[in-house]
Structure formats: C-alpha cells, structure tokens
Write a protein that holds these residues in place. Structure first.
Motif, PDB file in Angstrom:
ATOM      1  N   VAL A  99       0.934  -1.220   0.089  1.00  0.00           N
ATOM      2  CA  VAL A  99       0.202   0.117  -0.032  1.00  0.00           C
ATOM      3  C   VAL A  99       0.831   1.208   0.042  1.00  0.00           C
ATOM      4  O   VAL A  99       0.708   2.322  -0.942  1.00  0.00           O
ATOM      5  CB  VAL A  99      -1.017   0.030   1.265  1.00  0.00           C
ATOM      6  N   GLN A 100       2.001   1.250   0.846  1.00  0.00           N
ATOM      7  CA  GLN A 100       2.661   2.397   0.849  1.00  0.00           C
ATOM      8  C   GLN A 100       3.536   2.510  -0.444  1.00  0.00           C
ATOM      9  O   GLN A 100       4.016   3.499  -0.891  1.00  0.00           O
ATOM     10  CB  GLN A 100       3.691   2.367   2.281  1.00  0.00           C
ATOM     11  N   ALA A 101       3.958   1.492  -0.865  1.00  0.00           N
ATOM     12  CA  ALA A 101       4.867   1.479  -2.215  1.00  0.00           C
ATOM     13  C   ALA A 101       4.177   2.017  -3.505  1.00  0.00           C
ATOM     14  O   ALA A 101       4.389   2.806  -4.282  1.00  0.00           O
ATOM     15  CB  ALA A 101       5.263   0.172  -2.478  1.00  0.00           C
ATOM     16  N   ARG A 102       2.606   1.561  -3.451  1.00  0.00           N
ATOM     17  CA  ARG A 102       1.686   2.151  -4.450  1.00  0.00           C
ATOM     18  C   ARG A 102       1.438   3.903  -4.215  1.00  0.00           C
ATOM     19  O   ARG A 102       1.461   4.404  -5.170  1.00  0.00           O
ATOM     20  CB  ARG A 102       0.506   1.523  -4.189  1.00  0.00           C
ATOM     21  N   ILE A 150       1.543  -2.639  -8.909  1.00  0.00           N
ATOM     22  CA  ILE A 150       1.488  -2.948  -7.468  1.00  0.00           C
ATOM     23  C   ILE A 150       0.189  -3.219  -6.877  1.00  0.00           C
ATOM     24  O   ILE A 150      -0.070  -4.169  -6.218  1.00  0.00           O
ATOM     25  CB  ILE A 150       2.138  -1.780  -6.527  1.00  0.00           C
ATOM     26  N   LEU A 151      -0.977  -2.691  -7.482  1.00  0.00           N
ATOM     27  CA  LEU A 151      -2.380  -2.867  -7.188  1.00  0.00           C
ATOM     28  C   LEU A 151      -2.486  -4.392  -7.542  1.00  0.00           C
ATOM     29  O   LEU A 151      -3.114  -4.938  -6.975  1.00  0.00           O
ATOM     30  CB  LEU A 151      -3.247  -2.095  -8.061  1.00  0.00           C
ATOM     31  N   LYS A 180       2.331   5.800 -13.080  1.00  0.00           N
ATOM     32  CA  LYS A 180       0.883   5.008 -12.956  1.00  0.00           C
ATOM     33  C   LYS A 180       1.124   3.627 -13.281  1.00  0.00           C
ATOM     34  O   LYS A 180       0.254   2.542 -12.925  1.00  0.00           O
ATOM     35  CB  LYS A 180       0.067   5.549 -13.878  1.00  0.00           C
ATOM     36  N   GLU A 181       2.013   3.130 -14.147  1.00  0.00           N
ATOM     37  CA  GLU A 181       2.377   1.870 -14.574  1.00  0.00           C
ATOM     38  C   GLU A 181       2.703   0.928 -13.437  1.00  0.00           C
ATOM     39  O   GLU A 181       2.264  -0.051 -13.077  1.00  0.00           O
ATOM     40  CB  GLU A 181       3.399   1.887 -15.680  1.00  0.00           C
TER      41      GLU A 181
END
Length: 601
Positions: free
Chosen positions: A255-258, A273-274, A267-268
């Motif tokens: 979540v933090q990395a995203r 990560i999502l 965005k890519e």
C-alpha cells in the motif's frame, strides 16, 4: 372454559417474561373440549390417520363422544398411551428406518401436548435452532450459515450417534421439570416416552429416545438439544476475542509503495503494485489475537465454524463431545464429526455443499467509496454434483435421455404433472445454491427429453412428432421471443386450462423459503368448516339433529370417484353427498355411520 387459542396465547406471553418463569396447572387443559377440537383441526388432513394403530382404530368415526371418553380418562388419570405399531420405511442408503404408528386417540393427545409445549418453549429457543419450528426450515438454517460463517477457516460437521433414539428419558423429564411445575403433566409425557411399540405382535419397552412417529417428539427433541444451543452460546463467548484482524504487514508495505508510485506519477508501477496487492490478503490470517466461533443447528445436524487455528477447532470439538456425553448422555460420532479446512475441501450440510469463495478479480465499491474484494472469505452454497447425477439416473440410459418405462401407461396430463412435481421440488430445495441455474439446467435437459421420449413410446411415435403435436409456445426472457414446450389442455368446472412442462426460471434465490419444511411438520389447515359442521349437530345424510355425531373420513375423494365411476345408479347415497360437497369428510349421526359401514346406505 377458555378457547384453546386464548390459553396458548397466554402461555406464550408468560414464557416471554423470561427463561426462569415457571408454569403450573397445565394438565387441566386436557379437560377442555376445545383443545381436542383444535388438535383435530390441525391433524385431520393427514392421510396417515386412516392407518390403523395397535387398537385397530383410525380417525374414522371421530366425534365428541371420543373427546368425552378421553377427558374422563384424563380426570381420573387412567389414560395410558397404546404402544405404537412398528413398521419400516426405506432410507436413501438402502437401509430401513423404523417408524412408529400411534393410535389416533394418542395422536390427538400428543398434538395437545405439542401445542402446550410449543407455546411455552418456542419463545425461549435460540435463533441458531431451525428444525421443527414455526417459520424455520432447512433454508433458514442454510441462509444463516451463509450470513454468519463468513471468514470461517475450519468447519466442524456435527454428527450425534442415533440422537433421537438415545435421548435419556430421565434427563429430558428433569429438563422439563425445571420450567413445568405440574407433576401430572410431566407424568403424562413420561407415559408417552415409556409407551413402547409393537413389532410382529411382540411388545417392546422403550428405555430411551423419543417415540418414533409421535407428534410431540420433535418439540421434545428440541427442548433436549436446546441445552446444547445454550452451551454453544457460552462457548462462543469464551473463545471469541478481538474486534478485527490485524493488518497484513506485507499488504501494508505494498500500500505504501503504491502511494509513493502515485505521488511520483508512475501509473504503470502503481497498477502493477495494485495487481500484487490483490494476490494477498489485506488482513493477517494467522492473527492469534482474533478468533470467532459460529454455530447453527437443524434437528440433530449442526455446524460449527471456526475463525482460528486447527488446534482451536480440535479443542472445540472435544468440549462439545464432552458436554453431550456428560450433560445429555449423547455421543458425538468421532468418525463422522469431521474437521474440514474450507480452503481445501467442501462441507456437506442439509444436502448442500458449503465452500468458501475466493475471487481476487471481483471488486465492489462500498458506501464509503473504498474498493474491496468482498467475495473473498464469503460462504457459498452449492448443489452437490452427486445429487444431480443420482436424480438424472431414472431418466437416462447410457448417458442419454430415455423413456421412463413405469410411466408409459399414464395419461399424458398425469405424466406432465408427475414430471413437474419432481423438477419443481428439486429446484425449490436447491434454489439457495449459487450454481442452481447451471446444475438444474442440466437436470432439466435430461428430464424434459425423458418426458418427450416417454410420450413417444406411449404413442409409438418419435420425439419430433410429440413436440409437433403437444408443443405449446411459451414466453422466453423479456425480448427473446418464445419457445415450444410440451403441454396439454384440460377442462375444469369453470373453464379450460393449460398444463405445460416446468417453464419457470431456474434462477438463484437470495432469500430462504420457510415452507421448505421437514417431514414432521404439522400441515397448515384452512378454517375450520369441519369443526363448525360437527358443532352444528346435524347429520349431513339424513338431516337428523339428535344423538351423537361422528365424522366419516376417506383417504382421497378422487379415489372414491374413480371406484364408483362405472356404477351409475348403484352409487351409494353417501358417496354422491361427499362428491356434491367436494369434501373428504361427512358428519353423520351414529345410525347413518353404522349403516354406511354395513353397506346399507
């Protein structure tokens, strides 16, 4: 004396005052004629009432004279139930199930006892109990499982060895005595429990268990197993801990990395990560500080859901087994009471398969605007594949639809009616299953073409010709036109109607059907024109208004019409009267009833 409904309503309201409320002076209700008439109203429609008990009598001839005799026996405490007549019915596994057939007079008293016990105990029963109860059914038990067992990792499939045959009489009477302070009423129940049964003219005593086939047995079993329900409440409270699971550290890192990727405008990377986030759970599945126990029971079948580790599930199973053995003298089958991991296997309960859904792709947006994988961990109800395969067997040969030879000689209308009853009954039971459309669609294909081939064999024709002759255009879904379904027209007194093969949608139903009831359920009867007719004190054959009156019963009016269809003028007067009234009952004076059975009417 007060009306039976009023007395039962008062008992019900008093029971709602609390579990500790004590009841006395119940036995005197058995001196009230209205209780017997009300009991008769509820049970007279059952066909089994025309089967003789060990006293050689049936419901035929019921009247106020029988009520007076029973009341007198109750007042003098000389009433003792007759032993039930033991017979056997086949079970699905090929074995035979014993069934007791009580005498009708005993059924009448049993129904009164059942009504009184239900009025007292029904308000105290817990929502986790679903068997043999008003507005409860197999469907409500399954629906409760689907709603309350979300997130369960382990399932304990409860199986009590010979539950109804091993209910301890003294324990049951002791449980009843804590709430009912009426020695005569308790003694009446004891007499029912000890009445025994007659098998091949040999009497047998009953040392344990509730009477097979007795109308009061289901409520007595529920009172007994209510002790298990209350124990499970305390057990759940003891094991439940934590408000919610802790977050999964690995998920939090992603979540933090995203968030960083989105701030940087990548965005890519954020989308990549999502996708990773959706491959792992957001909560710590092994959180030792969070646990939940869930429980549901239908008669002697129960499920326990465990959100925790396997050790907890094993411990819970041991505690339940110990409680049953120590407090209720019942044994939990160690072989059949399975502990199942829902991630790996499915659980069987009330004919359904239960599994846990997992779909990382299905995302829903909640009211708070947050996207979630809401399906994951939710309980899914499924139709067992083996059930469909077994149901298809009578309608197939070598994997293809085939004629049902036993039905070839039936009229086409009766044939369609029989096929409709089968598919409608199967669909109604499995309508809660998420895959009911697919599984029942397969059954309908074989079932429908079996009907077509059966008619074809009956008429020495082909399926194509049968559909051409009997095909009826029926509507499809909105905007998709029509399709042809086998059907026939038939005449009623009012007009001409059409009966087609089952053409209803096989869609999944989200709400339970409370009418999917067990075989012990008391039928809901309309009105009580029969009681009004009996209270009118007038013979419906000769018109006499004096003396005693009795009710003559036949099993089916249709069979009576068929029997005398070819006799013309020789049809007895009483048969014509029953057909004219369109009733399976006829209120007669004693003289007419005697003449009827002697063939002199």
């Amino acid at each position: 004396m007060q009306k039976a409904k009023m007395v039962l309503s008062i008992l019900n309201q008093k029971s709602k005052q609390g579990e500790n409320y004590e009841f006395d002076r119940l036995y005197r209700n058995l001196f009230n004629e209205d209780f017997y008439l009300e009991a008769y109203r509820k049970i007279y429609a059952k066909e089994g009432n025309l089967t003789e008990g060990t006293d050689g009598k049936t419901i035929d001839g019921f009247g106020k004279k029988l009520i007076s005799e029973l009341i007198q026996e109750m007042k003098t405490e000389r009433y003792y139930p007759q032993p039930a007549r033991r017979t056997y019915i086949p079970k699905k596994n090929g074995k035979m199930r014993p069934l007791g057939i009580p005498s009708f007079r005993d059924k009448l008293v049993q129904e009164i006892v059942r009504e009184i016990l239900e009025a007292i105990y029904e308000p105290t029963f817990l929502d986790t109990s679903h068997g043999f109860r008003p507005n409860k059914s197999c469907h409500t038990a399954l629906y409760e499982t689907k709603l309350q067992f979300n997130g369960a990792v382990w399932m304990i499939e409860g199986d009590i060895t010979g539950c109804f045959d091993n209910i301890d009489h003294e324990i049951l009477l002791r449980i009843l005595a804590t709430k009912i302070k009426d020695g005569r009423f308790i003694e009446l129940i004891r007499r029912f429990l000890k009445a025994g049964y007659l098998e091949f003219d040999t009497p047998h005593n009953t040392l344990s268990g509730t009477p097979q086939g007795a109308l009061c047995s289901p409520i007595l079993a529920n009172i007994y197993l209510h002790e298990l329900d209350t124990f499970m409440v305390s057990l759940c409270e003891r094991y439940n801990k934590g408000k919610q699971r802790k977050s999964n550290p690995e998920y939090d890192k992603l979540v933090q990395a995203r968030h960083r990727a989105k701030r940087e405008g990548d965005k890519e990377k954020a989308n990549f990560i999502l996708k990773q986030m959706r491959q792992i759970p957001s909560k710590d599945q092994m959180d030792s500080e969070y646990a939940r126990i869930r429980y549901v029971r239908y008669a002697d079948d129960f499920l326990i859901g465990v959100i925790g580790d396997k050790n907890m599930a094993v411990t819970v199973k041991k505690e339940v087994a110990e409680f049953l053995k120590t407090n209720l003298a019942l044994e939990l089958s160690q072989e059949k009471t399975l502990i199942t991991n829902l991630r790996e296997n499915r659980v069987h309960f009330l004919g359904y398969e239960i599994t846990k859904a997992h779909n990382d792709r299905k995302i829903t947006v909640a009211s708070d605007g947050i996207s979630r994988r809401s399906v994951n961990g939710s309980i899914q109800l499924l139709v067992p594949y083996s059930v469909i395969q077994e149901k298809i067997k009578p309608f197939t040969t070598n994997g293809q639809p085939s004629a049902h030879r036993a039905r070839v000689n039936m009229p086409v209308l009766d044939m369609i009616n029989q096929y409709n009853a089968e598919i409608r009954g199967l669909y109604n039971y499995y309508a809660l299953a998420g895959d009911v459309s697919r599984k029942m669609g397969k059954f309908r294909y074989y079932h429908y073409y079996s009907l077509a081939k059966t008619i074809a064999q009956k008429e020495g024709s082909s399926v194509k010709k049968v559909i051409a002759r009997y095909g009826i255009d029926v509507s499809r879904k909105k905007g998709t036109g029509t399709r042809r379904v086998i059907g026939v027209s038939y005449n009623t007194k009012m007009d001409t109607k059409m009966m087609t093969y089952f053409n209803e949608s096989l869609k999944h139903k989200k709400c339970p059907n409370i009418n999917v009831i067990d075989r012990y359920a008391t039928p809901i009867t309309r009105g009580c024109q029969l009681i009004q007719r009996l209270n009118a004190n007038q013979c419906e054959l000769c018109g006499g208004t004096t003396g005693e009156f009795a009710v003559h019963h036949v099993r089916k009016l249709k069979d009576l019409k068929t029997k005398y269809a070819k006799r013309g003028a020789n049809v007895p007067t009483w048969v014509l009267q029953m057909c004219r009234m369109n009733r399976k009952t006829l209120v007669l004076c004693t003289d007419c009833h005697t003449k009827l059975h002697n063939g002199k009417v």
